[in-house]
Design a protein around this motif. Structure first.
Motif, PDB file in Angstrom:
ATOM      1  N   LEU A  33       1.909   7.033  -7.119  1.00 19.83           N
ATOM      2  CA  LEU A  33       1.040   8.027  -7.752  1.00 19.83           C
ATOM      3  C   LEU A  33       1.872   9.196  -8.275  1.00 19.83           C
ATOM      4  O   LEU A  33       1.344  10.117  -8.911  1.00 19.83           O
ATOM      5  CB  LEU A  33      -0.003   8.542  -6.752  1.00 19.83           C
ATOM      6  CG  LEU A  33      -1.173   7.593  -6.461  1.00 19.83           C
ATOM      7  CD1 LEU A  33      -1.957   8.087  -5.255  1.00 19.83           C
ATOM      8  CD2 LEU A  33      -2.083   7.464  -7.678  1.00 19.83           C
ATOM      9  N   ILE A  65      -5.237   1.924 -10.607  1.00 21.65           N
ATOM     10  CA  ILE A  65      -4.105   2.828 -10.849  1.00 21.65           C
ATOM     11  C   ILE A  65      -3.161   2.276 -11.906  1.00 21.65           C
ATOM     12  O   ILE A  65      -2.771   2.976 -12.846  1.00 21.65           O
ATOM     13  CB  ILE A  65      -3.348   3.100  -9.532  1.00 21.65           C
ATOM     14  CG1 ILE A  65      -4.267   3.839  -8.543  1.00 21.65           C
ATOM     15  CG2 ILE A  65      -2.083   3.927  -9.793  1.00 21.65           C
ATOM     16  CD1 ILE A  65      -3.705   3.940  -7.140  1.00 21.65           C
ATOM     17  N   LEU A  87       0.412   9.520   0.666  1.00 22.56           N
ATOM     18  CA  LEU A  87       0.008  10.192  -0.571  1.00 22.56           C
ATOM     19  C   LEU A  87       0.882  11.413  -0.820  1.00 22.56           C
ATOM     20  O   LEU A  87       1.284  11.682  -1.963  1.00 22.56           O
ATOM     21  CB  LEU A  87      -1.457  10.607  -0.473  1.00 22.56           C
ATOM     22  CG  LEU A  87      -2.078  11.250  -1.719  1.00 22.56           C
ATOM     23  CD1 LEU A  87      -2.114  10.262  -2.873  1.00 22.56           C
ATOM     24  CD2 LEU A  87      -3.488  11.761  -1.412  1.00 22.56           C
ATOM     25  N   LEU A  89       0.879   4.114  -3.034  1.00 24.06           N
ATOM     26  CA  LEU A  89       0.618   5.541  -2.851  1.00 24.06           C
ATOM     27  C   LEU A  89       1.804   6.369  -3.353  1.00 24.06           C
ATOM     28  O   LEU A  89       1.621   7.438  -3.955  1.00 24.06           O
ATOM     29  CB  LEU A  89       0.348   5.839  -1.376  1.00 24.06           C
ATOM     30  CG  LEU A  89      -0.976   5.283  -0.831  1.00 24.06           C
ATOM     31  CD1 LEU A  89      -1.032   5.451   0.684  1.00 24.06           C
ATOM     32  CD2 LEU A  89      -2.162   5.971  -1.487  1.00 24.06           C
ATOM     33  N   SER A  94      -6.836   5.622  -5.674  1.00 26.97           N
ATOM     34  CA  SER A  94      -6.092   5.744  -4.419  1.00 26.97           C
ATOM     35  C   SER A  94      -7.013   5.737  -3.207  1.00 26.97           C
ATOM     36  O   SER A  94      -6.600   5.364  -2.100  1.00 26.97           O
ATOM     37  CB  SER A  94      -5.254   7.036  -4.425  1.00 26.97           C
ATOM     38  OG  SER A  94      -6.079   8.186  -4.282  1.00 26.97           O
ATOM     39  N   GLY A 123      -7.734  -0.933  -5.799  1.00 28.23           N
ATOM     40  CA  GLY A 123      -7.005   0.309  -6.037  1.00 28.23           C
ATOM     41  C   GLY A 123      -5.787   0.095  -6.909  1.00 28.23           C
ATOM     42  O   GLY A 123      -5.509   0.894  -7.820  1.00 28.23           O
ATOM     43  N   ASP A 173       0.837  -1.205   0.000  1.00 32.36           N
ATOM     44  CA  ASP A 173       0.000   0.000   0.000  1.00 32.36           C
ATOM     45  C   ASP A 173       0.872   1.255   0.000  1.00 32.36           C
ATOM     46  O   ASP A 173       0.610   2.211  -0.732  1.00 32.36           O
ATOM     47  CB  ASP A 173      -0.898   0.016   1.240  1.00 32.36           C
ATOM     48  CG  ASP A 173      -2.087  -0.939   1.115  1.00 32.36           C
ATOM     49  OD1 ASP A 173      -2.183  -1.633   0.087  1.00 32.36           O
ATOM     50  OD2 ASP A 173      -2.910  -0.992   2.051  1.00 32.36           O
TER      51      ASP A 173
END
Length: 298
Positions: A110, A279, A162, A107, A142, A275, A103
């Motif tokens: 991104l 993405i 993030l 993030l 996200s 997610g 995870d």
């Protein structure tokens, strides 16, 4: 007669892709060893990660007998690359310690979508409508990883993770600017590493926690693999723009998930997997769309 050696010309895009894949492996192992180092302060982990990179980049420059100096007109870009990269790194380390490492890596990945947005003011590159739609969909994906609830403390680590992606995306845009100005990879890595060490040093001095031998080894390995990743990704974005490399950057998430499953017993929850699919799927569609467009490195 001596046969002439055949010179192999590798397209810039291919060099960029190879570098980005190597960077993904290096950064995934960095996050793995950061997690293995245990319950140490985030700033302490960040300091040792960058100290190793500083030593390696300085050695590389000294060995090459190149002049250790910043090219004229690159100072401002170097500073903002260092500031964005350092704050993003600290945020990423904070998330790694508190989230599933897959995870945390997702993030952080991104960053290419943040790079698309930041390329507008910084590189004067206007994204297409498809790129804008892809960015919106990616950030929607996200939310499946962040999973906002009524309790802010439950998803705060994800929001900080993030920001880590934002910092990385900003740093990559400045690396791209520096590459266009002809700044050398070891100089960029050295400046970033020294800046990060100086920023985290006060926290290390006043909040140092003694480490066991295993923790020393883990942090040194984290620094070593981070250095491999740093050199590779800095080189990659000098050979090709973010729009051509972004999809390959996601191999880091696959590596990180693999280390988490095999060695940490971490299995991503179904919502996180959704997610990931959104993405990475959007990134793949963007890449395929841009694949046949001419590169500005050619």
């Amino acid at each position: 007669m001596k046969k002439k050696k055949r010179k192999i010309n590798i397209p810039p895009r291919a060099v960029g892709v190879l570098c980005i894949l190597l960077a993904g492996l290096g950064f995934s192992l960095m996050t793995f060893f950061v997690r293995l180092s245990g319950d140490l302060p985030t700033m302490q982990k960040a300091f040792f990660r960058n100290a190793v990179a500083a030593v390696v980049s300085l050695f590389t420059l000294l060995k090459s007998s190149e002049k250790i100096s910043i090219k004229k007109g690159c100072g401002c870009d170097i500073f903002f690359r260092c500031l964005a990269g350092t704050t993003g790194l600290i945020a990423n380390f904070y998330a790694i310690d508190r989230l599933n490492i897959a995870d945390a890596n997702m993030l952080n990945k991104l960053s290419p979508f943040f790079a698309i947005l930041l390329s507008i003011p910084l590189l004067k590159e206007i994204p297409s409508k498809a790129d804008i739609i892809a960015t919106v969909v990616a950030f929607t994906g996200s939310l499946f990883i962040i999973r906002p609830t009524g309790n802010a403390m439950e998803y705060l680590p994800a929001l900080i993770g993030l920001y880590g992606g934002f910092g990385a995306g900003t740093a990559y845009v400045f690396v791209r600017r520096l590459g266009k100005k002809g700044e050398r990879t070891p100089i960029i890595v050295l400046c970033f590493s020294l800046f990060s060490c100086l920023l985290t040093l006060p926290f290390l001095i006043f909040n140092y926690r003694p480490m066991r031998r295993e923790q020393w080894i883990c942090l040194l390995l984290a620094g070593l693999f981070a250095t491999v990743g740093q050199f590779s990704i800095t080189t990659a974005y000098q050979f090709a723009p973010a729009k051509e490399l972004s999809v390959f950057d996601y191999v880091q998430v696959i590596f990180a998930a693999l280390w988490g499953i095999l060695f940490l017993g971490e299995v991503p929850v179904p919502l996180s997997v959704i997610g990931y699919v959104i993405i990475i799927g959007v990134a793949l569609l963007r890449w395929k769309r841009n694949l046949n467009q001419p590169s500005d490195t050619e």
